[in-house]
Scaffold this active site. Structure first.
Site, short mmCIF file in Angstrom:
data_model
loop_
_atom_site.label_atom_id
_atom_site.label_comp_id
_atom_site.label_asym_id
_atom_site.label_seq_id
_atom_site.Cartn_x
_atom_site.Cartn_y
_atom_site.Cartn_z
CG ASN A 14 -2.06 -1.04 0.96
OD1 ASN A 14 -2.97 -0.82 0.16
ND2 ASN A 14 -1.96 -2.19 1.61
CB ILE A 96 -3.67 -1.08 19.24
CG1 ILE A 96 -4.29 -2.31 18.57
CG2 ILE A 96 -4.75 -0.14 19.74
CD1 ILE A 96 -4.89 -3.29 19.57
CG ASN A 111 -6.03 1.38 10.15
OD1 ASN A 111 -4.90 1.01 9.79
ND2 ASN A 111 -6.98 0.53 10.53
CG HIS A 113 -9.95 -3.13 8.80
ND1 HIS A 113 -9.04 -4.04 9.31
CD2 HIS A 113 -11.18 -3.69 9.00
CE1 HIS A 113 -9.68 -5.09 9.80
NE2 HIS A 113 -10.98 -4.90 9.62
C1 GRF Z 1 -3.22 -4.74 4.28
O1 GRF Z 1 -4.16 -5.74 3.96
C2 GRF Z 1 -3.78 -3.77 5.30
O2 GRF Z 1 -5.12 -3.45 5.09
C3 GRF Z 1 -3.62 -4.59 6.55
O3 GRF Z 1 -2.35 -5.17 6.41
C4 GRF Z 1 -2.06 -5.35 5.02
C5 GRF Z 1 -0.76 -4.67 4.72
O4 GRF Z 1 -0.32 -4.88 3.41
N1 GRF Z 1 -3.85 -3.79 7.72
P1 GRF Z 1 0.95 -4.09 2.85
O5 GRF Z 1 2.04 -4.13 3.93
O6 GRF Z 1 0.54 -2.68 2.53
O7 GRF Z 1 1.37 -4.85 1.62
#
Ligand code: GRF
Length: 197
Positions: A14, A96, A111, A113
């Site tokens: 991400n 958290i 965040n 999710h």
């Molecule tokens: C994603 O699915 C995010 O929503 C979750 O952890 C994962 C992280 O993926 N909280 P990356 O590290 O961005 O590849």
């Protein structure tokens, strides 16, 4: 230009979506820093390759140095604040954050999710959604970006997108489709909150 600090714990796909959209000019923000609580997070390599400053703050090290969880949050807040972010993006950040962190950045922490609001808070959300589908409890899952409050994976929704689950699909296949939606939604959320027209 608005500045963001991205917090990660692992792979950073991400983060990569944010980096790519900043590089292409589609997202008009500066990634001021990437902070990880894990020294071996691959996302740190992605940041270095993009020329973005990185920081590591390990909870385990803070604890072994005699600190506690609250002290970690306070130290993390100081480290992040030094980059003067307009927005802090938790993108695969697996700890958290308490009010000791959040109170320093009111309304400025979001965040990502991989589930719809109120559904599957915590880890392994995609796997749990897949299992719930096979028990006939849900027909779809989704992705949301929300403002962060002390409650896990809860808080005012910035943007969300449902993701259908298909019969016969493996967890891995579902996971791949959910991640593609995440990569678009995280960029859209930052754009919505910050980017100049
Ligand atoms: C994603 O699915 C995010 O929503 C979750 O952890 C994962 C992280 O993926 N909280 P990356 O590290 O961005 O590849």
């Amino acid at each position: 230009m608005s500045r963001i600090v991205v917090l990660i714990s692992g792979n950073g796909s991400n983060l990569q979506a944010l980096i790519d959209n900043v590089a292409s000019g589609d997202l008009g923000v500066e990634i001021a820093a990437v902070v990880s609580n894990k020294a071996d997070a691959f996302g740190l390599t992605r940041a270095v390759e993009a020329g973005i400053p990185t920081e590591v703050l390990s909870l385990e090290e803070v604890i072994s140095d005699g600190g506690n969880r609250d002290g970690f949050d306070i130290e993390l807040a100081g480290l992040v604040a030094a980059y003067e972010p307009d927005l802090i993006v938790l993108a695969g950040w697996m700890l958290i954050l308490s009010e000791s962190f959040l109170n320093r950045f009111p309304d400025k922490v979001i965040n990502l999710h991989p589930a719809m609001p109120g559904a599957f808070p915590g880890t392994r959300a995609i796997e749990r959604a897949h299992a719930a589908f096979h028990r006939g409890e849900i027909k779809r899952t989704g992705v949301m970006v929300h403002k962060v409050i002390p409650e896990v994976d809860a808080g005012p929704v910035v943007t969300m997108e449902p993701v259908p689950i298909f019969n016969g699909e493996s967890v891995d296949e579902l996971e791949e489709r959910v991640h593609l939606v995440e990569h678009n939604l995280i960029v859209a959320a930052v754009d919505l909150l910050l980017a100049q027209p």
